[in-house]
Write a protein that holds these residues in place. Structure first.
Motif, PDB file in Angstrom:
ATOM      1  N   ASP A  94       3.020  -1.823   1.608  1.00 37.36           N
ATOM      2  CA  ASP A  94       2.690  -2.656   1.160  1.00 37.36           C
ATOM      3  C   ASP A  94       3.956  -4.104   0.364  1.00 37.36           C
TER       4      ASP A  94
ATOM      5  N   GLN B 128      -4.277   5.821   0.605  1.00 39.12           N
ATOM      6  CA  GLN B 128      -4.622   4.885  -0.709  1.00 39.12           C
ATOM      7  C   GLN B 128      -6.199   4.224  -0.852  1.00 39.12           C
TER       8      GLN B 128
ATOM      9  N   CYS C  14       5.237  -0.925  -3.932  1.00 41.38           N
ATOM     10  CA  CYS C  14       5.175  -1.906  -3.220  1.00 41.38           C
ATOM     11  C   CYS C  14       7.154  -2.433  -3.622  1.00 41.38           C
TER      12      CYS C  14
ATOM     13  N   SER D 298       3.126  -6.023 -12.560  1.00 38.78           N
ATOM     14  CA  SER D 298       1.760  -5.942 -11.822  1.00 38.78           C
ATOM     15  C   SER D 298       1.147  -6.409 -10.602  1.00 38.78           C
TER      16      SER D 298
ATOM     17  N   MET E 250      -6.738  -2.841  -3.955  1.00 39.51           N
ATOM     18  CA  MET E 250      -5.778  -2.954  -5.212  1.00 39.51           C
ATOM     19  C   MET E 250      -6.493  -3.938  -6.243  1.00 39.51           C
TER      20      MET E 250
ATOM     21  N   THR F  94      -5.121   7.962  -6.363  1.00 33.15           N
ATOM     22  CA  THR F  94      -6.222   7.648  -6.739  1.00 33.15           C
ATOM     23  C   THR F  94      -7.230   8.139  -7.924  1.00 33.15           C
TER      24      THR F  94
ATOM     25  N   THR G 117       2.702   5.177  -8.912  1.00 28.89           N
ATOM     26  CA  THR G 117       2.372   5.050  -7.468  1.00 28.89           C
ATOM     27  C   THR G 117       1.082   5.977  -6.779  1.00 28.89           C
TER      28      THR G 117
ATOM     29  N   ASP H 212       4.472  -0.787 -12.372  1.00 30.53           N
ATOM     30  CA  ASP H 212       2.328  -0.519 -11.370  1.00 30.53           C
ATOM     31  C   ASP H 212       2.557  -0.472  -9.936  1.00 30.53           C
ATOM     32  N   GLU H 213       1.685   0.086  -8.959  1.00 33.39           N
ATOM     33  CA  GLU H 213       2.198  -0.194  -7.767  1.00 33.39           C
ATOM     34  C   GLU H 213       3.491   0.149  -7.106  1.00 33.39           C
TER      35      GLU H 213
END
Length: 530
Positions: free
Chosen positions: A148, A318, A141, A62, A294, A39, A176, A137-138
């Motif tokens: 998540d 995270q 997931c 996203s 997030m 991050t 990520t 993105d992310e």
């Protein structure tokens, strides 16, 4: 191509941050890539910059509307007109204008939620226009075992297949901050691509990781006040429930620590205003569930405190990683009481999806669609599947999406492209092994949840360098940090013996408490909650 010169001309930066250039070079050379960056390491530039250089548009999938908006608003003036977002916050007329702009080649960077890929009209537009790059993105997931998991992320592979059939197969960039080696393999498998992984070190030396052992919840509250008073600057306090957030915020305000609460149960305007006040520095402390996280890009958070233990080490990494994004020293403090392991285990059992829930969703689909296929609104389906015993709770929508995903994996239903906001589902002939497969999946989910629980408890109760423990969890080796965690600093507390913890203090004498009325009032004011 001179990437640094192009970076300076487009974004005004003289150089890349560590690992950005390696990811961008991989993308520009046409490789499907997975970037794992902690991050605050600058993941967004890894796709925003290539988007300006590639011949066809870049689509960024996203998970949050707020995240898309923040990304868009943060673009340089030269780039901003070439970017747009497509989501439910855009009204009909403006949405039509933006879709027309995509068709006309006006935009090089397009942000969209994963649900948008299920809409046939949008997918056909992308097939006509063609994409150079699809960014996930992310990307954690995508993982069905992740902390998540978002079922709609699983549709990305079908969208990629559809784009490939139209002759415009884009390359993929998955990004990520948290992915174990096993999860990295799963992300590639779920996307149907062999990804070149570029992993930055997890170690962030500016973060001081600490675990404060407490006797009980009341002790945790007292220690939280101490930590907030000795750590100036903006702070995020994470708690596991909405009620706990509200009570903690009230408790802190009563002790002269300006705080606001944030959770998914607040109306959208209140959530937006609360977040904006925190981002602008008008509220020093925000007490939140994981609904706040997030998409929150506040660089100067000096403290992230966990009143409740995170559900996994990935989730904790995270959440704690939202401190010190400006590179300056920050604290990550986890308050831990002996009862927390039991509470977290109970909370995970309550939050995990049950066989009965999947069965109720399947029966609701059968009642609505029979043996055929058709459309049904998510709200109607939630009411039918979860409304038998009163008003459905706030998590019903998430449980519904996971249940449909499980039914699809077991061959009981097939989810087609959505019709607007309505789900488009076909009922399939039930395979003989469907129930057995479903029970096996749910059992595996339970075992995995227990493993994640043991990993976070091992981090909390372990006596090894906390940064090194996290690094090992993500498949990286590092020496002990030396001075960036409580273990290496020699600050780890020894738990008090049970007898000492439960011993009552001696009763004060009259001379020690000359004003009995004031003493009673102060005692009442010091209680954790009204």
């Amino acid at each position: 191509m001179d990437l640094r010169a192009a970076l300076k001309a487009t974004f005004g930066h003289d150089d890349f941050r560590p690992y950005q250039e390696a990811i961008i070079e991989s993308v520009m050379e046409g490789r499907d890539t997975l970037g794992v960056l902690p991050t605050g390491a600058g993941k967004s530039l890894c796709y925003q910059f290539p988007a300006m250089l590639l011949p066809r548009p870049t689509l960024v999938v996203s998970p949050l509307i707020a995240l898309m908006k923040d990304q868009l608003d943060g673009l340089p003036p030269e780039v901003y007109p070439q970017a747009t977002l497509i989501n439910s916050s855009v009204d009909g007329e403006e949405l039509s204008r933006r879709l027309g702009g995509i068709e006309a080649g006006q935009y090089k960077l397009i942000y969209a939620a994963p649900e948008r890929l299920r809409q046939q009209g949008f997918l056909r537009l992308l097939q006509r226009v063609g994409l150079s790059l699809l960014v996930v993105d992310e990307a954690h997931c995508v993982s069905v075992w992740g902390h998540d998991f978002r079922p709609d992320y699983l549709f990305i592979r079908k969208a990629l297949d559809a784009l490939n059939e139209a002759g415009h197969a884009p390359n993929v960039l998955a990004l990520t901050a948290t992915a174990t080696p096993e999860m990295q393999l799963e992300i590639g498998a779920q996307l149907g691509r062999s990804l070149t992984a570029i992993n930055a070190p997890m170690f962030r030396p500016n973060l001081r990781l600490e675990v404060l052992r407490c006797q009980n919840a009341d002790d945790k509250m007292r220690r939280l006040v101490e930590v907030l008073r000795e750590t100036p600057g903006a702070a995020i306090v994470y708690a596991s429930s909405r009620d706990r957030c509200e009570r903690l915020a009230r408790f802190l305000n009563e002790r002269g620590l300006p705080a606001a609460h944030y959770h998914a149960g607040l109306d959208p305007d209140t959530r937006r205003e609360t977040q904006e006040r925190f981002m602008l520095g008008k509220t020093r402390v925000i007490v939140a569930t994981i609904a706040f996280g997030m998409g929150v890009d506040k660089a100067n958070v000096r403290l992230v405190a966990h009143f409740s233990v995170s559900e996994s080490l990935e989730a904790y990494t995270q959440e704690a990683g939202r401190a010190g994004r400006d590179g300056k020293p920050a604290r990550c403090v986890l308050l831990y009481a002996p009862s927390d392991k039991t509470s977290l285990s109970r909370w995970l059992r309550q939050g995990d999806i049950k066989l009965a829930t999947v069965r109720d969703v399947y029966r609701a689909l059968q009642a609505a669609l029979g043996k055929g296929e058709g459309t049904i609104s998510p709200g109607q389906l939630v009411a039918q599947a979860f409304g038998q015993n009163g008003e459905p709770d706030a998590d019903a929508g998430s449980q519904l999406r996971v249940a449909i995903s499980l039914l699809e994996r077991c061959g009981l239903v097939a989810r087609q492209p959505d019709a607007g906001r309505d789900l488009n589902i076909a009922m399939l002939r039930a395979p003989k092994e469907a129930r057995t497969d479903l029970e096996a999946i749910l059992e595996a989910r339970t075992r995995h949840a227990e493993t994640r629980l043991n990993e976070i408890v091992g981090y909390v109760e372990g006596g090894q360098c906390r940064h090194a423990t996290i690094a090992r969890h993500f498949g990286q080796d590092m020496p002990d940090c030396g001075d960036a965690c409580d273990v290496c600093l020699g600050l780890v507390q020894v738990q008090s013996a049970p007898a000492a913890a439960s011993a009552r203090p001696a009763m004060p004498t009259a001379e020690e408490v000359p004003d009995l009325g004031r003493a009673i009032l102060q005692t009442i004011q010091s209680l954790p909650f009204p």
